[in-house]
Scaffold this motif. Structure first.
Motif, PDB file in Angstrom:
ATOM      1  N   ASP A  25       0.865  -1.189   0.000  1.00 61.46           N
ATOM      2  CA  ASP A  25       0.000   0.000   0.000  1.00 61.46           C
ATOM      3  C   ASP A  25       0.897   1.233   0.000  1.00 61.46           C
ATOM      4  OD1 ASP A  25      -1.667   2.200   0.653  1.00 61.46           O
ATOM      5  OD2 ASP A  25      -3.108   0.850   1.608  1.00 61.46           O
ATOM      6  N   PRO A  26       1.252   1.729  -1.184  1.00 62.09           N
ATOM      7  CA  PRO A  26       2.232   2.814  -1.253  1.00 62.09           C
ATOM      8  C   PRO A  26       1.892   4.028  -0.397  1.00 62.09           C
ATOM      9  CG  PRO A  26       1.855   1.912  -3.431  1.00 62.09           C
ATOM     10  CD  PRO A  26       0.857   1.268  -2.529  1.00 62.09           C
ATOM     11  N   ASP A  27       0.637   4.440  -0.371  1.00 63.52           N
ATOM     12  CA  ASP A  27       0.280   5.653   0.379  1.00 63.52           C
ATOM     13  C   ASP A  27       0.484   5.446   1.880  1.00 63.52           C
ATOM     14  OD1 ASP A  27      -0.411   7.038  -1.952  1.00 63.52           O
ATOM     15  OD2 ASP A  27      -2.450   6.231  -1.917  1.00 63.52           O
ATOM     16  N   GLN A  28      -0.012   4.337   2.424  1.00 65.55           N
ATOM     17  CA  GLN A  28       0.177   4.064   3.850  1.00 65.55           C
ATOM     18  C   GLN A  28       1.652   3.854   4.185  1.00 65.55           C
ATOM     19  OE1 GLN A  28      -2.187   1.196   5.927  1.00 65.55           O
ATOM     20  NE2 GLN A  28      -4.037   1.635   4.743  1.00 65.55           N
ATOM     21  N   LEU A  29       2.353   3.162   3.308  1.00 67.70           N
ATOM     22  CA  LEU A  29       3.778   2.911   3.542  1.00 67.70           C
ATOM     23  C   LEU A  29       4.548   4.222   3.613  1.00 67.70           C
ATOM     24  CD1 LEU A  29       6.212   0.955   3.726  1.00 67.70           C
ATOM     25  CD2 LEU A  29       6.318   1.035   1.219  1.00 67.70           C
ATOM     26  N   MET A  30       4.299   5.102   2.680  1.00 67.95           N
ATOM     27  CA  MET A  30       5.041   6.366   2.652  1.00 67.95           C
ATOM     28  C   MET A  30       4.710   7.230   3.865  1.00 67.95           C
ATOM     29  SD  MET A  30       4.840   7.010  -1.466  1.00 67.95           S
ATOM     30  CE  MET A  30       5.671   8.588  -1.492  1.00 67.95           C
ATOM     31  N   ASP A  31       3.456   7.214   4.306  1.00 68.63           N
ATOM     32  CA  ASP A  31       3.101   7.942   5.530  1.00 68.63           C
ATOM     33  C   ASP A  31       3.865   7.396   6.725  1.00 68.63           C
ATOM     34  OD1 ASP A  31       1.365   9.662   4.273  1.00 68.63           O
ATOM     35  OD2 ASP A  31      -0.454   8.510   4.745  1.00 68.63           O
ATOM     36  N   SER A  32       3.957   6.080   6.823  1.00 69.30           N
ATOM     37  CA  SER A  32       4.667   5.458   7.937  1.00 69.30           C
ATOM     38  C   SER A  32       6.163   5.719   7.868  1.00 69.30           C
ATOM     39  CB  SER A  32       4.401   3.952   7.956  1.00 69.30           C
ATOM     40  OG  SER A  32       3.034   3.673   8.166  1.00 69.30           O
ATOM     41  N   LEU A  33       6.724   5.694   6.651  1.00 73.53           N
ATOM     42  CA  LEU A  33       8.158   5.912   6.501  1.00 73.53           C
ATOM     43  C   LEU A  33       8.573   7.317   6.923  1.00 73.53           C
ATOM     44  CD1 LEU A  33       8.925   4.132   3.095  1.00 73.53           C
ATOM     45  CD2 LEU A  33       9.728   3.444   5.358  1.00 73.53           C
ATOM     46  N   LYS A  34       7.656   8.270   6.847  1.00 77.91           N
ATOM     47  CA  LYS A  34       7.992   9.644   7.252  1.00 77.91           C
ATOM     48  C   LYS A  34       8.287   9.739   8.740  1.00 77.91           C
ATOM     49  CE  LYS A  34       5.589  11.838   3.407  1.00 77.91           C
ATOM     50  NZ  LYS A  34       4.396  12.560   2.911  1.00 77.91           N
ATOM     51  N   GLY A  35       7.859   8.735   9.495  1.00 73.88           N
ATOM     52  CA  GLY A  35       8.172   8.709  10.921  1.00 73.88           C
ATOM     53  C   GLY A  35       9.399   7.888  11.247  1.00 73.88           C
ATOM     54  N   GLU A  36      10.065   7.371  10.230  1.00 73.49           N
ATOM     55  CA  GLU A  36      11.247   6.521  10.424  1.00 73.49           C
ATOM     56  C   GLU A  36      12.532   7.331  10.240  1.00 73.49           C
ATOM     57  OE1 GLU A  36      11.166   2.869  10.805  1.00 73.49           O
ATOM     58  OE2 GLU A  36       9.064   3.285  11.276  1.00 73.49           O
ATOM     59  N   GLU A  37      13.594   6.835  10.847  1.00 72.03           N
ATOM     60  CA  GLU A  37      14.917   7.416  10.590  1.00 72.03           C
ATOM     61  C   GLU A  37      15.495   6.715   9.378  1.00 72.03           C
ATOM     62  OE1 GLU A  37      19.208   7.958  12.857  1.00 72.03           O
ATOM     63  OE2 GLU A  37      17.370   7.800  14.043  1.00 72.03           O
ATOM     64  N   LEU A  38      15.687   7.455   8.293  1.00 67.91           N
ATOM     65  CA  LEU A  38      16.065   6.876   7.011  1.00 67.91           C
ATOM     66  C   LEU A  38      17.416   7.404   6.546  1.00 67.91           C
ATOM     67  CD1 LEU A  38      12.625   7.346   5.171  1.00 67.91           C
ATOM     68  CD2 LEU A  38      13.475   5.259   6.263  1.00 67.91           C
ATOM     69  N   SER A  48      10.322  14.362  -1.310  1.00 70.53           N
ATOM     70  CA  SER A  48      10.296  15.181  -2.528  1.00 70.53           C
ATOM     71  C   SER A  48       8.951  15.143  -3.242  1.00 70.53           C
ATOM     72  CB  SER A  48      11.384  14.702  -3.490  1.00 70.53           C
ATOM     73  OG  SER A  48      11.039  13.416  -4.008  1.00 70.53           O
ATOM     74  N   GLY A  49       8.203  14.059  -3.036  1.00 71.06           N
ATOM     75  CA  GLY A  49       6.962  13.889  -3.793  1.00 71.06           C
ATOM     76  C   GLY A  49       7.187  13.398  -5.203  1.00 71.06           C
ATOM     77  N   ASP A  50       8.440  13.073  -5.524  1.00 72.31           N
ATOM     78  CA  ASP A  50       8.774  12.646  -6.884  1.00 72.31           C
ATOM     79  C   ASP A  50       8.856  11.119  -7.020  1.00 72.31           C
ATOM     80  OD1 ASP A  50       8.982  15.295  -7.652  1.00 72.31           O
ATOM     81  OD2 ASP A  50      11.141  15.393  -7.219  1.00 72.31           O
ATOM     82  N   TYR A  51       8.667  10.388  -5.915  1.00 75.94           N
ATOM     83  CA  TYR A  51       8.843   8.933  -5.939  1.00 75.94           C
ATOM     84  C   TYR A  51       7.645   8.240  -5.287  1.00 75.94           C
ATOM     85  CZ  TYR A  51      13.691   9.441  -7.398  1.00 75.94           C
ATOM     86  OH  TYR A  51      14.820   9.739  -8.125  1.00 75.94           O
ATOM     87  N   LEU A  52       7.396   7.026  -5.741  1.00 74.69           N
ATOM     88  CA  LEU A  52       6.395   6.158  -5.138  1.00 74.69           C
ATOM     89  C   LEU A  52       7.115   4.940  -4.572  1.00 74.69           C
ATOM     90  CD1 LEU A  52       3.210   5.952  -4.931  1.00 74.69           C
ATOM     91  CD2 LEU A  52       3.394   4.277  -6.787  1.00 74.69           C
ATOM     92  N   PHE A  53       6.834   4.620  -3.301  1.00 70.33           N
ATOM     93  CA  PHE A  53       7.478   3.509  -2.607  1.00 70.33           C
ATOM     94  C   PHE A  53       6.522   2.322  -2.525  1.00 70.33           C
ATOM     95  CE2 PHE A  53      10.126   6.957  -1.501  1.00 70.33           C
ATOM     96  CZ  PHE A  53      11.260   6.533  -0.828  1.00 70.33           C
TER      97      PHE A  53
END
Length: 554
Positions: free
Chosen positions: A104-117, A127-132
């Motif tokens: 689920d790209p949208d949920q995954l990306m929301d969750s990743l924003k809270g991760e240390e990457l 950036s909004g330029d990529y889909l995970f």
């Protein structure tokens, strides 16, 4: 230029939402989802026979390809361009605690924003330029591009001279049952509808080739891949008397030192060079712990080729194995001499000599010695192994066959047996050898020239797609001798493993790869760049189609 971004993104997310890990029920689920989707297009409601859900052949799993085609009405023509791509993905365990969001790209990306990457991944995320997400890059966005074009031309068949055939295959990530089965359907469609296949366009992912590389690559043809394997026998001994025998793991270690990362085993062609082989498995074949050294060891290596044939590779690797065996024996004797000196024992050089043979040579020796008795025994052994151990994969199946054959040898002194134990993915080059290749190259060059001014990063054409893909199974560059080297040296051939290479030869169409761009395929942070993947890829593909079928040059 087609305004395709939102539609391709929609299709991409629909596909990613279906977890379709190879060799799971998900493959069956996604094939049904794609079949239902295509069947909902108005054109296919009117022509339901033009979309096919095809079960794979000779497969232990129930799974399906989806094949659909549009017949253009602009002018009568049998010319047909094939668009191809796979629907399966690798697993999702690497997503760890975010595993439930991997598809689920949208949920995954929301969750990743809270991760240390890592910095680059965090930059791409924000950036909004990529889909995970799993499969966004490898290769559901590529399939989505094909679905968009199929849908477009199903609405506008009057814009097309000739036919567009889309093949969405399963099992690309493991054994290619999908594309190998699809070949039979393509042949049947040629008979039924008169299709004249003139080109194939794959849409597998492309990535930077080195740090800081900003080019977006298109590939003509593809690398070939073999799995050369070695069964290694030693001389068993108690570890307390270790120099009275020789450990096959010792020989295997020297073999890996000789082969892995060896630049001499890189294959250069047309100015491009393969990466060297590397070990994918190294083990002994002792079933349980004992204080005896192992009787045998097993190792296999990934091996890429551009111009070498499977026979060439056997010749080169037999030479490397002989070098490794000599080096192992030399080192063994040096250490034996040092140990003898330390302990005051008389030094006696080890009695063994380097001995390397291919599986084909082993078979000929055993047939000459034992005749039908050997052949009947091995036939029964393979059949029993298939029946009693269906879970054994092709690589270990081959090793067990060699291990059993070795028991029939009169001289069982230490040796290395070289063979192939898995699928051969043939190499393909598209260099202008014939009219079809020349036309495809010309159409691709014109498409890139038309699109490049509208895109900020360089679009670069290269000769060999550098990863394993189903591109390998729509054309054949090897002659009969090269293919025989595969079949004659695979112990599981005809039982655990078989490929009808004649089907490939019967299609034999030049193939290129125009696929989505991104990072970290097969990894947790798999992601694709939106602009190139959703806009440039479909438009480049479309321009190639239109020139090949309609003669339209931009």
């Amino acid at each position: 230029m087609l305004s395709c971004r939102e539609d391709v993104l929609f299709f991409t997310k629909q596909l990613v939402n279906v977890e379709s890990i190879v060799n799971t029920e998900g493959e069956k689920e996604i094939s049904q989802a794609i079949y239902t989707l295509i069947s909902s297009f108005p054109y296919f409601k009117e022509n339901p026979g033009f979309v096919i859900k095809q079960q794979t052949n000779d497969d232990s799993l129930e799974r399906y390809n989806v094949i659909a085609f549009v017949k253009g009405t602009k002018a009568p023509s049998n010319k047909t361009v094939v668009l191809m791509g796979h629907m399966d993905t690798v697993g999702i365990d690497d997503f760890n605690h975010l595993k439930d969001k991997a598809c689920d790209p949208d949920q995954l990306m929301d969750s990743l924003k809270g991760e240390e990457l890592p910095p680059l991944i965090d930059e791409h995320l924000r950036s909004g330029d990529y889909l995970f997400g799993r499969g966004v890059l490898d290769m559901k966005s590529g399939v989505a591009s094909h679905l968009y074009l199929l849908n477009y031309y199903s609405d506008h068949p009057e814009e097309l001279s000739g036919n567009l055939c889309v093949v969405i295959e399963c099992d690309e990530e493991d054994s290619s049952h999908g594309i190998l089965s699809a070949l039979k359907e393509l042949k049947a469609l040629r008979e039924e509808h008169g299709f004249e296949y003139i080109a194939a366009i794959n849409a597998d992912f492309v990535s930077p080739r080195f740090e800081g590389d900003v080019s977006r690559y298109i590939y003509k043809g593809t690398v070939g891949k073999l799995l050369p394997s070695f069964f290694i026998t030693g001389a068993e001994t108690h570890v307390g008397s270790c120099f009275e025998g020789i450990d096959p793991n010792f020989i295997a270690a020297e073999l890996t030192r000789q082969i892995s990362y060896n630049p001499e085993l890189c294959n250069e062609a047309h100015g491009e060079t393969t990466v060297p082989p590397v070990s994918l498995k190294q083990t002994d074949l002792k079933p349980t712990y004992t204080v005896q050294t192992a009787l045998s060891a097993y190792v296999y290596y990934n091996f890429f080729i551009h111009s070498w044939s499977p026979k060439d590779v056997l010749v080169k690797l037999k030479e490397q194995a002989e070098i490794a065996f000599h080096n192992a024996l030399t080192l063994f004797n040096e250490r034996l001499a040092q140990f003898s000196s330390t302990t005051g024992q008389e030094y006696v050089e080890a009695p063994w000599k380097a001995r390397v043979m291919t599986y084909e040579e082993l078979e000929k020796t055993l047939v000459a010695e034992h005749g039908d008795a050997y052949l009947k025994h091995m036939k029964a052994f393979k059949e029993d192994l298939l029946l009693t151990s269906p879970e054994v994969d092709t690589r270990m199946f081959a090793a067990k066959v060699v291990e059993e054959a070795w028991k029939w040898m009169t001289d069982r002194s230490p040796a290395i047996i070289l063979f192939y134990s898995s699928l051969y993915s043939p190499r393909i080059d598209v260099t202008g050898k014939n009219e079809l290749e020349t036309r495809l190259i010309g159409a691709l060059d014109n498409a890139v020239a038309a699109v490049q001014p509208k895109y900020k990063h360089p679009i670069v054409t290269k000769n060999y797609f550098p990863y394993i893909s189903d591109m390998s199974f729509v054309a054949l560059s090897d002659d009969e001798e090269g293919i025989n080297a595969v079949s004659d040296n695979n112990p599981g051939w005809g039982t655990k493993h078989y490929v009808e290479y004649q089907d490939i030869q019967d299609i034999n169409v030049p193939v290129i790869n125009i696929g989505p761009y991104g990072f970290d395929a097969h990894k947790q942070f798999e992601r694709m760049e939106l602009d190139y993947s959703l806009e440039v890829v479909p438009n480049l593909t479309n321009l190639v189609i239109r020139e090949l079928l309609n003669g339209e040059k931009v």
